[in-house]
Motif scaffolding. Structure first.
Motif, PDB file in Angstrom:
ATOM      1  N   ALA A  54       0.834  -1.165  -0.081  1.00  0.00           N
ATOM      2  CA  ALA A  54      -0.260   0.156  -0.019  1.00  0.00           C
ATOM      3  C   ALA A  54       0.902   1.104   0.084  1.00  0.00           C
ATOM      4  O   ALA A  54       0.339   2.227  -0.629  1.00  0.00           O
ATOM      5  CB  ALA A  54      -0.931   0.116   1.256  1.00  0.00           C
ATOM      6  N   THR A  55       2.056   1.083   0.615  1.00  0.00           N
ATOM      7  CA  THR A  55       2.870   2.267   0.646  1.00  0.00           C
ATOM      8  C   THR A  55       3.333   2.736  -0.870  1.00  0.00           C
ATOM      9  O   THR A  55       3.273   3.829  -1.178  1.00  0.00           O
ATOM     10  CB  THR A  55       4.023   2.010   1.382  1.00  0.00           C
ATOM     11  N   SER A  56       3.710   1.779  -1.522  1.00  0.00           N
ATOM     12  CA  SER A  56       3.981   2.016  -2.882  1.00  0.00           C
ATOM     13  C   SER A  56       2.749   2.386  -3.711  1.00  0.00           C
ATOM     14  O   SER A  56       3.024   3.330  -4.523  1.00  0.00           O
ATOM     15  CB  SER A  56       4.374   0.680  -3.909  1.00  0.00           C
ATOM     16  N   VAL A  81       2.325   6.052   9.425  1.00  0.00           N
ATOM     17  CA  VAL A  81       3.148   6.880   8.851  1.00  0.00           C
ATOM     18  C   VAL A  81       3.245   6.841   7.238  1.00  0.00           C
ATOM     19  O   VAL A  81       3.565   8.130   6.753  1.00  0.00           O
ATOM     20  CB  VAL A  81       4.747   6.826   9.312  1.00  0.00           C
ATOM     21  N   ALA A  82       2.706   5.840   6.813  1.00  0.00           N
ATOM     22  CA  ALA A  82       2.940   5.592   5.246  1.00  0.00           C
ATOM     23  C   ALA A  82       1.812   6.748   4.675  1.00  0.00           C
ATOM     24  O   ALA A  82       2.071   7.173   3.474  1.00  0.00           O
ATOM     25  CB  ALA A  82       2.706   4.426   4.727  1.00  0.00           C
ATOM     26  N   SER A  83       0.920   6.911   5.188  1.00  0.00           N
ATOM     27  CA  SER A  83      -0.167   7.858   4.500  1.00  0.00           C
ATOM     28  C   SER A  83       0.455   9.454   4.292  1.00  0.00           C
ATOM     29  O   SER A  83      -0.027   9.993   3.664  1.00  0.00           O
ATOM     30  CB  SER A  83      -1.368   8.052   5.590  1.00  0.00           C
ATOM     31  N   PHE A 182      -5.723   0.120  -1.205  1.00  0.00           N
ATOM     32  CA  PHE A 182      -5.834  -1.068  -0.212  1.00  0.00           C
ATOM     33  C   PHE A 182      -4.512  -1.674   0.199  1.00  0.00           C
ATOM     34  O   PHE A 182      -3.703  -1.429  -0.703  1.00  0.00           O
ATOM     35  CB  PHE A 182      -6.605  -2.102  -1.024  1.00  0.00           C
ATOM     36  N   SER A 183      -4.299  -2.144   1.267  1.00  0.00           N
ATOM     37  CA  SER A 183      -3.151  -2.992   1.804  1.00  0.00           C
ATOM     38  C   SER A 183      -3.500  -4.379   2.059  1.00  0.00           C
ATOM     39  O   SER A 183      -4.829  -4.696   2.467  1.00  0.00           O
ATOM     40  CB  SER A 183      -2.530  -2.403   2.926  1.00  0.00           C
ATOM     41  N   PHE A 184      -2.729  -5.423   1.593  1.00  0.00           N
ATOM     42  CA  PHE A 184      -2.799  -6.714   1.862  1.00  0.00           C
ATOM     43  C   PHE A 184      -1.835  -7.225   2.701  1.00  0.00           C
ATOM     44  O   PHE A 184      -1.351  -8.297   2.585  1.00  0.00           O
ATOM     45  CB  PHE A 184      -2.828  -7.424   0.348  1.00  0.00           C
ATOM     46  N   GLU A 194       2.989  -9.368   1.526  1.00  0.00           N
ATOM     47  CA  GLU A 194       3.166  -7.865   1.080  1.00  0.00           C
ATOM     48  C   GLU A 194       2.019  -7.623   0.024  1.00  0.00           C
ATOM     49  O   GLU A 194       2.075  -8.505  -0.781  1.00  0.00           O
ATOM     50  CB  GLU A 194       4.496  -7.556   1.035  1.00  0.00           C
ATOM     51  N   GLY A 195       1.750  -6.530  -0.034  1.00  0.00           N
ATOM     52  CA  GLY A 195       0.851  -6.134  -1.260  1.00  0.00           C
ATOM     53  C   GLY A 195       0.089  -5.123  -0.871  1.00  0.00           C
ATOM     54  O   GLY A 195      -0.407  -4.857   0.106  1.00  0.00           O
ATOM     55  N   GLY A 196      -0.381  -4.479  -2.339  1.00  0.00           N
ATOM     56  CA  GLY A 196      -1.430  -3.231  -1.955  1.00  0.00           C
ATOM     57  C   GLY A 196      -1.892  -3.062  -3.472  1.00  0.00           C
ATOM     58  O   GLY A 196      -1.806  -3.941  -4.222  1.00  0.00           O
TER      59      GLY A 196
HETATM   60  C1  PLP Z   1      -0.720  -0.915   6.606  1.00  0.00           C
HETATM   61  C2  PLP Z   1      -1.124   0.580   6.423  1.00  0.00           C
HETATM   62  C3  PLP Z   1      -0.432   1.117   5.276  1.00  0.00           C
HETATM   63  C4  PLP Z   1       0.716   0.489   4.547  1.00  0.00           C
HETATM   64  O1  PLP Z   1       0.412  -0.389   4.022  1.00  0.00           O
HETATM   65  P1  PLP Z   1       1.523  -1.745   3.498  1.00  0.00           P
HETATM   66  O2  PLP Z   1       0.944  -2.502   2.469  1.00  0.00           O
HETATM   67  O3  PLP Z   1       2.143  -2.110   4.730  1.00  0.00           O
HETATM   68  O4  PLP Z   1       2.552  -0.708   2.768  1.00  0.00           O
HETATM   69  C5  PLP Z   1      -0.822   2.429   5.056  1.00  0.00           C
HETATM   70  N1  PLP Z   1      -1.795   3.106   5.428  1.00  0.00           N
HETATM   71  C6  PLP Z   1      -2.272   2.522   6.487  1.00  0.00           C
HETATM   72  C7  PLP Z   1      -3.624   3.344   7.236  1.00  0.00           C
HETATM   73  C8  PLP Z   1      -2.049   1.347   6.847  1.00  0.00           C
HETATM   74  O5  PLP Z   1      -2.843   0.763   7.991  1.00  0.00           O
END
Ligand code: PLP
Length: 386
Positions: A54-56, A81-83, A182-184, A194-196
Protein backbone atom coordinates in the motif's frame (compact mmCIF):
# COMPACT_ATOMS: atom_id res chain seq x y z
CA UNK A 1 -0.61 -14.54 23.53
CA UNK A 2 -3.81 -13.68 21.66
CA UNK A 3 -2.56 -11.22 18.99
CA UNK A 4 -4.44 -8.07 17.98
CA UNK A 5 -4.58 -9.27 14.38
CA UNK A 6 -3.73 -12.39 12.43
CA UNK A 7 -4.11 -13.73 8.90
CA UNK A 8 -6.34 -16.69 8.07
CA UNK A 9 -4.71 -19.18 5.67
CA UNK A 10 -6.68 -22.18 4.45
CA UNK A 11 -5.83 -25.16 2.24
CA UNK A 12 -7.43 -23.47 -0.79
CA UNK A 13 -4.97 -20.57 -0.38
CA UNK A 14 -2.01 -22.96 -0.18
CA UNK A 15 -3.20 -24.88 -3.26
CA UNK A 16 -3.63 -21.65 -5.24
CA UNK A 17 -0.10 -20.49 -4.42
CA UNK A 18 1.44 -23.91 -5.15
CA UNK A 19 -0.26 -24.04 -8.52
CA UNK A 20 1.35 -20.74 -9.51
CA UNK A 21 4.72 -21.84 -8.13
CA UNK A 22 4.67 -24.76 -10.58
CA UNK A 23 3.44 -22.66 -13.51
CA UNK A 24 5.39 -20.77 -16.19
CA UNK A 25 5.21 -17.35 -14.56
CA UNK A 26 6.20 -16.30 -11.05
CA UNK A 27 5.81 -12.66 -11.98
CA UNK A 28 4.23 -10.74 -14.89
CA UNK A 29 1.86 -13.58 -15.75
CA UNK A 30 -1.92 -13.97 -15.95
CA UNK A 31 -2.82 -14.13 -12.24
CA UNK A 32 -2.13 -10.49 -11.32
CA UNK A 33 -4.63 -9.23 -13.96
CA UNK A 34 -7.14 -11.84 -12.76
CA UNK A 35 -6.78 -10.60 -9.19
CA UNK A 36 -7.11 -7.00 -10.38
CA UNK A 37 -10.27 -7.77 -12.34
CA UNK A 38 -11.76 -9.66 -9.42
CA UNK A 39 -11.22 -6.73 -7.03
CA UNK A 40 -12.53 -4.27 -9.65
CA UNK A 41 -15.67 -6.36 -10.06
CA UNK A 42 -16.10 -6.74 -6.33
CA UNK A 43 -15.85 -3.09 -5.30
CA UNK A 44 -16.98 -1.41 -8.51
CA UNK A 45 -13.84 0.46 -9.61
CA UNK A 46 -12.94 0.89 -13.29
CA UNK A 47 -9.20 0.39 -12.91
CA UNK A 48 -7.24 -1.60 -10.33
CA UNK A 49 -3.43 -1.72 -10.16
CA UNK A 50 -1.88 -4.38 -7.95
CA UNK A 51 1.47 -3.38 -6.44
CA UNK A 52 3.91 -4.72 -3.84
CA UNK A 53 2.52 -2.67 -0.91
CA UNK A 54 0.00 0.00 0.00
CA UNK A 55 2.97 2.28 0.62
CA UNK A 56 3.96 1.88 -3.06
CA UNK A 57 0.33 2.45 -4.10
CA UNK A 58 0.26 5.71 -2.10
CA UNK A 59 3.53 6.80 -3.71
CA UNK A 60 2.41 6.24 -7.32
CA UNK A 61 -1.00 7.74 -6.48
CA UNK A 62 0.66 10.97 -5.34
CA UNK A 63 2.95 11.02 -8.39
CA UNK A 64 0.01 10.44 -10.74
CA UNK A 65 -1.73 13.42 -9.14
CA UNK A 66 1.40 15.51 -9.92
CA UNK A 67 2.24 16.13 -6.29
CA UNK A 68 5.72 17.63 -6.06
CA UNK A 69 8.00 20.20 -4.44
CA UNK A 70 6.11 23.32 -3.41
CA UNK A 71 2.87 21.37 -2.91
CA UNK A 72 1.16 20.34 0.31
CA UNK A 73 -0.34 17.00 1.26
CA UNK A 74 -2.71 16.89 4.24
CA UNK A 75 -3.80 13.82 6.13
CA UNK A 76 -4.94 12.63 9.56
CA UNK A 77 -2.40 12.46 12.39
CA UNK A 78 -3.97 9.19 13.55
CA UNK A 79 -2.71 6.86 10.85
CA UNK A 80 0.27 4.74 9.92
CA UNK A 81 3.22 6.91 8.86
CA UNK A 82 2.91 5.73 5.22
CA UNK A 83 -0.19 7.94 4.68
CA UNK A 84 2.03 10.98 5.25
CA UNK A 85 5.37 9.71 3.91
CA UNK A 86 4.00 9.39 0.36
CA UNK A 87 3.89 13.19 0.22
CA UNK A 88 7.53 13.43 1.33
CA UNK A 89 8.62 10.87 -1.33
CA UNK A 90 7.37 13.36 -3.93
CA UNK A 91 9.13 16.30 -2.28
CA UNK A 92 5.87 17.84 -1.07
CA UNK A 93 5.34 19.26 2.42
CA UNK A 94 3.04 17.42 4.81
CA UNK A 95 0.53 18.84 7.26
CA UNK A 96 -2.30 17.30 9.27
CA UNK A 97 -5.96 17.90 10.09
CA UNK A 98 -7.20 17.01 13.56
CA UNK A 99 -9.54 14.05 14.08
CA UNK A 100 -13.25 13.92 14.85
CA UNK A 101 -13.54 12.86 18.52
CA UNK A 102 -16.33 10.45 17.67
CA UNK A 103 -15.07 8.65 14.53
CA UNK A 104 -11.29 9.21 15.06
CA UNK A 105 -11.13 9.98 11.33
CA UNK A 106 -10.02 13.27 9.78
CA UNK A 107 -12.68 15.80 10.89
CA UNK A 108 -14.48 17.53 7.98
CA UNK A 109 -15.19 20.64 10.10
CA UNK A 110 -11.54 20.94 11.09
CA UNK A 111 -10.64 20.47 7.42
CA UNK A 112 -13.05 23.24 6.35
CA UNK A 113 -11.62 25.64 8.94
CA UNK A 114 -8.02 24.85 8.00
CA UNK A 115 -8.77 25.26 4.27
CA UNK A 116 -10.30 28.69 4.88
CA UNK A 117 -7.13 29.77 6.66
CA UNK A 118 -4.85 28.17 4.06
CA UNK A 119 -6.66 29.98 1.26
CA UNK A 120 -5.90 33.30 2.92
CA UNK A 121 -2.25 32.29 3.36
CA UNK A 122 -1.96 30.88 -0.18
CA UNK A 123 -0.97 27.39 0.93
CA UNK A 124 -3.91 25.20 -0.01
CA UNK A 125 -3.17 21.46 -0.23
CA UNK A 126 -2.92 19.72 -3.59
CA UNK A 127 -3.79 16.32 -2.13
CA UNK A 128 -5.79 15.23 0.93
CA UNK A 129 -5.35 11.61 2.09
CA UNK A 130 -8.52 10.45 3.85
CA UNK A 131 -7.76 7.42 6.04
CA UNK A 132 -10.62 5.08 6.95
CA UNK A 133 -9.31 4.30 10.43
CA UNK A 134 -10.21 0.82 11.70
CA UNK A 135 -12.21 0.37 8.47
CA UNK A 136 -14.80 3.00 9.40
CA UNK A 137 -15.24 5.23 6.35
CA UNK A 138 -14.51 8.95 6.52
CA UNK A 139 -17.26 11.43 5.73
CA UNK A 140 -16.29 11.27 2.06
CA UNK A 141 -19.22 13.28 0.77
CA UNK A 142 -18.20 16.27 2.92
CA UNK A 143 -14.50 15.92 2.05
CA UNK A 144 -15.36 15.65 -1.66
CA UNK A 145 -17.50 18.80 -1.50
CA UNK A 146 -14.55 20.66 0.05
CA UNK A 147 -12.32 19.26 -2.69
CA UNK A 148 -14.64 20.73 -5.34
CA UNK A 149 -14.62 24.09 -3.59
CA UNK A 150 -10.87 24.37 -2.90
CA UNK A 151 -9.51 22.34 -5.80
CA UNK A 152 -7.60 19.58 -4.01
CA UNK A 153 -7.45 15.94 -5.11
CA UNK A 154 -8.44 13.08 -2.83
CA UNK A 155 -6.76 9.75 -2.06
CA UNK A 156 -8.66 7.33 0.17
CA UNK A 157 -6.22 5.32 2.26
CA UNK A 158 -8.51 2.30 2.65
CA UNK A 159 -5.75 0.03 3.96
CA UNK A 160 -8.13 -0.93 6.80
CA UNK A 161 -11.33 -0.92 4.85
CA UNK A 162 -11.60 -3.45 2.01
CA UNK A 163 -14.98 -5.16 2.20
CA UNK A 164 -16.55 -2.26 4.10
CA UNK A 165 -19.23 0.02 2.69
CA UNK A 166 -20.03 3.71 2.63
CA UNK A 167 -23.60 4.80 1.87
CA UNK A 168 -24.37 1.21 0.93
CA UNK A 169 -21.57 0.88 -1.66
CA UNK A 170 -18.25 -0.94 -1.37
CA UNK A 171 -15.30 1.23 -0.37
CA UNK A 172 -12.95 1.37 -3.35
CA UNK A 173 -15.46 2.52 -5.97
CA UNK A 174 -13.87 6.01 -5.83
CA UNK A 175 -17.23 7.78 -5.97
CA UNK A 176 -15.83 10.60 -3.82
CA UNK A 177 -12.11 10.33 -4.54
CA UNK A 178 -9.54 10.25 -7.34
CA UNK A 179 -7.73 7.15 -6.12
CA UNK A 180 -8.31 4.55 -3.39
CA UNK A 181 -5.56 2.41 -1.89
CA UNK A 182 -5.83 -1.03 -0.23
CA UNK A 183 -3.19 -2.90 1.80
CA UNK A 184 -2.82 -6.68 1.83
CA UNK A 185 -0.33 -6.88 4.72
CA UNK A 186 -1.09 -9.95 6.89
CA UNK A 187 -2.68 -7.95 9.72
CA UNK A 188 -5.16 -6.34 7.29
CA UNK A 189 -8.46 -7.89 6.20
CA UNK A 190 -7.24 -10.04 3.29
CA UNK A 191 -3.58 -10.69 2.62
CA UNK A 192 -1.02 -11.31 -0.12
CA UNK A 193 1.85 -11.35 2.47
CA UNK A 194 3.08 -7.97 1.25
CA UNK A 195 0.91 -6.21 -1.28
CA UNK A 196 -1.34 -3.34 -2.11
CA UNK A 197 -3.58 -1.90 -4.78
CA UNK A 198 -4.45 1.47 -6.29
CA UNK A 199 -7.97 1.89 -7.69
CA UNK A 200 -9.34 4.69 -9.86
CA UNK A 201 -12.10 5.45 -12.34
CA UNK A 202 -9.88 7.88 -14.27
CA UNK A 203 -8.26 6.40 -17.40
CA UNK A 204 -5.35 8.85 -17.43
CA UNK A 205 -4.49 8.29 -13.75
CA UNK A 206 -4.62 4.52 -14.31
CA UNK A 207 -2.28 4.76 -17.31
CA UNK A 208 0.15 6.89 -15.33
CA UNK A 209 0.16 4.56 -12.31
CA UNK A 210 0.60 1.55 -14.60
CA UNK A 211 3.79 3.10 -15.98
CA UNK A 212 5.04 4.20 -12.57
CA UNK A 213 4.77 0.74 -11.03
CA UNK A 214 7.02 -0.77 -13.70
CA UNK A 215 9.99 1.50 -14.51
CA UNK A 216 8.00 3.98 -16.61
CA UNK A 217 8.34 1.49 -19.45
CA UNK A 218 5.64 0.74 -22.02
CA UNK A 219 5.14 -1.81 -24.81
CA UNK A 220 2.02 -0.02 -26.05
CA UNK A 221 2.82 1.58 -29.47
CA UNK A 222 0.08 4.15 -28.87
CA UNK A 223 2.11 5.63 -26.00
CA UNK A 224 5.48 5.68 -27.86
CA UNK A 225 7.10 8.68 -29.51
CA UNK A 226 7.59 6.75 -32.76
CA UNK A 227 6.80 3.43 -34.41
CA UNK A 228 8.43 0.47 -32.58
CA UNK A 229 11.87 -0.45 -33.97
CA UNK A 230 10.76 -4.10 -33.96
CA UNK A 231 8.92 -6.73 -31.95
CA UNK A 232 11.50 -6.45 -29.09
CA UNK A 233 10.91 -2.76 -28.65
CA UNK A 234 9.82 -0.92 -25.50
CA UNK A 235 10.15 2.69 -24.46
CA UNK A 236 10.76 4.38 -21.16
CA UNK A 237 8.53 7.45 -21.16
CA UNK A 238 8.48 8.31 -17.43
CA UNK A 239 10.63 7.65 -14.34
CA UNK A 240 9.06 4.63 -12.67
CA UNK A 241 9.90 2.00 -10.07
CA UNK A 242 9.66 -1.73 -9.63
CA UNK A 243 6.53 -1.86 -7.50
CA UNK A 244 5.00 -4.94 -9.15
CA UNK A 245 3.06 -7.64 -7.31
CA UNK A 246 4.19 -11.24 -7.96
CA UNK A 247 1.97 -14.01 -9.32
CA UNK A 248 2.28 -15.90 -6.02
CA UNK A 249 0.94 -12.94 -4.10
CA UNK A 250 -1.90 -12.40 -6.56
CA UNK A 251 -2.90 -16.08 -6.32
CA UNK A 252 -3.12 -15.75 -2.54
CA UNK A 253 -5.11 -12.53 -2.84
CA UNK A 254 -7.52 -14.01 -5.36
CA UNK A 255 -8.13 -16.98 -3.10
CA UNK A 256 -8.58 -14.77 -0.01
CA UNK A 257 -10.94 -12.44 -1.86
CA UNK A 258 -13.52 -15.22 -2.03
CA UNK A 259 -13.85 -15.06 1.75
CA UNK A 260 -13.84 -11.25 2.02
CA UNK A 261 -17.52 -10.83 2.82
CA UNK A 262 -17.40 -13.66 5.38
CA UNK A 263 -14.36 -12.11 7.02
CA UNK A 264 -15.96 -8.69 7.34
CA UNK A 265 -19.22 -10.22 8.59
CA UNK A 266 -17.30 -12.18 11.26
CA UNK A 267 -15.37 -9.05 12.26
CA UNK A 268 -18.63 -7.13 12.62
CA UNK A 269 -20.15 -9.94 14.69
CA UNK A 270 -17.10 -9.88 16.98
CA UNK A 271 -17.38 -6.09 17.27
CA UNK A 272 -21.03 -6.38 18.31
CA UNK A 273 -20.09 -8.99 20.91
CA UNK A 274 -17.42 -6.65 22.31
CA UNK A 275 -19.86 -3.72 22.30
CA UNK A 276 -22.36 -5.69 24.39
CA UNK A 277 -19.81 -7.31 26.71
CA UNK A 278 -17.90 -4.10 27.48
CA UNK A 279 -20.88 -1.78 27.98
CA UNK A 280 -20.48 -1.75 31.79
CA UNK A 281 -16.78 -0.86 31.84
CA UNK A 282 -15.26 2.63 32.06
CA UNK A 283 -14.36 2.81 28.40
CA UNK A 284 -15.77 4.04 25.09
CA UNK A 285 -16.49 1.48 22.37
CA UNK A 286 -16.24 2.48 18.68
CA UNK A 287 -19.06 4.63 17.37
CA UNK A 288 -20.41 3.69 13.92
CA UNK A 289 -22.02 6.14 11.52
CA UNK A 290 -25.38 4.77 10.35
CA UNK A 291 -24.29 5.26 6.69
CA UNK A 292 -21.28 3.00 7.19
CA UNK A 293 -20.45 -0.68 7.35
CA UNK A 294 -16.93 -0.85 8.70
CA UNK A 295 -14.35 -3.37 7.51
CA UNK A 296 -13.47 -3.62 11.24
CA UNK A 297 -9.76 -4.00 10.71
CA UNK A 298 -9.28 -2.76 14.28
CA UNK A 299 -11.42 -2.62 17.39
CA UNK A 300 -10.23 0.38 19.43
CA UNK A 301 -11.48 1.14 22.93
CA UNK A 302 -10.78 4.41 24.72
CA UNK A 303 -10.41 4.22 28.46
CA UNK A 304 -12.17 6.84 30.60
CA UNK A 305 -9.16 8.04 32.53
CA UNK A 306 -11.19 10.15 34.97
CA UNK A 307 -13.13 7.06 36.10
CA UNK A 308 -10.23 4.74 36.88
CA UNK A 309 -7.22 4.73 39.17
CA UNK A 310 -4.90 3.08 36.64
CA UNK A 311 -3.00 4.95 33.99
CA UNK A 312 -3.46 4.19 30.30
CA UNK A 313 -0.07 2.52 30.26
CA UNK A 314 -0.93 0.37 33.30
CA UNK A 315 -4.13 -0.87 31.66
CA UNK A 316 -2.14 -1.70 28.52
CA UNK A 317 0.61 -3.50 30.45
CA UNK A 318 -1.83 -5.51 32.59
CA UNK A 319 -3.58 -6.76 29.48
CA UNK A 320 -0.25 -7.76 27.93
CA UNK A 321 0.74 -9.51 31.20
CA UNK A 322 -2.42 -11.60 30.93
CA UNK A 323 -1.54 -12.70 27.40
CA UNK A 324 -3.70 -10.26 25.48
CA UNK A 325 -1.68 -8.86 22.58
CA UNK A 326 -3.19 -5.40 22.69
CA UNK A 327 -1.66 -2.67 20.57
CA UNK A 328 -1.99 1.07 19.98
CA UNK A 329 -3.03 2.44 16.60
CA UNK A 330 -1.53 4.99 16.22
CA UNK A 331 1.11 7.26 17.68
CA UNK A 332 0.12 10.69 16.26
CA UNK A 333 2.30 11.07 13.18
CA UNK A 334 3.03 14.76 13.84
CA UNK A 335 4.79 13.77 17.10
CA UNK A 336 7.29 11.52 15.31
CA UNK A 337 10.80 13.02 15.38
CA UNK A 338 10.97 13.05 11.56
CA UNK A 339 7.87 15.27 11.36
CA UNK A 340 8.86 17.36 14.38
CA UNK A 341 12.03 18.17 12.45
CA UNK A 342 9.77 19.65 9.76
CA UNK A 343 8.26 22.08 12.26
CA UNK A 344 5.28 20.14 13.64
CA UNK A 345 4.84 20.25 17.42
CA UNK A 346 3.28 18.41 20.31
CA UNK A 347 0.00 20.22 20.99
CA UNK A 348 -0.76 20.93 17.31
CA UNK A 349 -3.63 18.41 17.13
CA UNK A 350 -5.23 18.08 20.57
CA UNK A 351 -7.99 15.61 19.65
CA UNK A 352 -5.43 13.26 18.14
CA UNK A 353 -3.20 13.56 21.19
CA UNK A 354 -6.11 12.92 23.57
CA UNK A 355 -7.03 9.85 21.52
CA UNK A 356 -3.45 8.60 21.84
CA UNK A 357 -3.60 8.91 25.64
CA UNK A 358 -6.72 6.69 25.83
CA UNK A 359 -6.78 4.25 22.90
CA UNK A 360 -6.08 0.50 23.01
CA UNK A 361 -6.64 -1.93 20.11
CA UNK A 362 -8.18 -5.21 21.26
CA UNK A 363 -7.73 -8.50 19.38
CA UNK A 364 -9.84 -8.40 16.20
CA UNK A 365 -9.44 -10.89 13.35
CA UNK A 366 -11.59 -13.43 11.54
CA UNK A 367 -10.02 -16.42 13.30
CA UNK A 368 -10.66 -15.09 16.82
CA UNK A 369 -13.05 -17.55 18.50
CA UNK A 370 -15.89 -16.59 20.84
CA UNK A 371 -13.99 -18.35 23.66
CA UNK A 372 -10.83 -16.33 23.01
CA UNK A 373 -12.87 -13.17 22.86
CA UNK A 374 -14.50 -14.04 26.20
CA UNK A 375 -11.01 -14.39 27.66
CA UNK A 376 -10.15 -10.90 26.44
CA UNK A 377 -13.35 -9.55 27.99
CA UNK A 378 -12.67 -11.34 31.31
CA UNK A 379 -9.18 -9.86 31.40
CA UNK A 380 -10.63 -6.40 30.91
CA UNK A 381 -13.04 -6.99 33.80
CA UNK A 382 -10.14 -8.07 35.99
CA UNK A 383 -8.09 -5.03 35.08
CA UNK A 384 -10.97 -2.69 35.87
CA UNK A 385 -11.90 -4.82 38.95
CA UNK A 386 -15.50 -5.17 37.92
C1 PLP B 1 -0.84 -0.81 6.71
C2 PLP B 1 -1.09 0.58 6.30
C3 PLP B 1 -0.38 1.21 5.27
C4 PLP B 1 0.79 0.57 4.58
O1 PLP B 1 0.49 -0.67 4.07
P1 PLP B 1 1.65 -1.60 3.48
O2 PLP B 1 0.89 -2.52 2.55
O3 PLP B 1 2.24 -2.31 4.65
O4 PLP B 1 2.61 -0.75 2.77
C5 PLP B 1 -0.74 2.49 4.89
N1 PLP B 1 -1.73 3.13 5.52
C6 PLP B 1 -2.41 2.59 6.54
C7 PLP B 1 -3.51 3.36 7.18
C8 PLP B 1 -2.09 1.31 6.98
O5 PLP B 1 -2.75 0.77 8.01
Amino acid sequence: MIPYGRQDIQQTDIDAVLEVLQSDFLTQGPVVPRFEQAVAGKVGARHTLAVNSATSALHIACLALDLGPGDWLWTSPITFVASANCGRYCGAQVDFVDIDPRTYNLCPEALAAKLKQAEVEGRLPKVVVAVHLCGHPCDMQAIHALGQRYGFRIIEDASHAIGGRYQGEYIGNCRYSDITVFSFHPVKIITTAEGGMALTNDDALARRMDLLRSHGVTRDPALMTHEPDGPWYYQQIDLGYNYRMTELQAALGLSQLERLDDYVARRNALAERYDAALAELPLTTPWQHPDSYSGRHLYVIRIKRDQIALTHRQVFERLREQGIGVNLHYIPVHTQPYFQNMGLKQGDFPEAERYYSEAISLPMYQGLTDEQQDMVVNCLYRVFEK
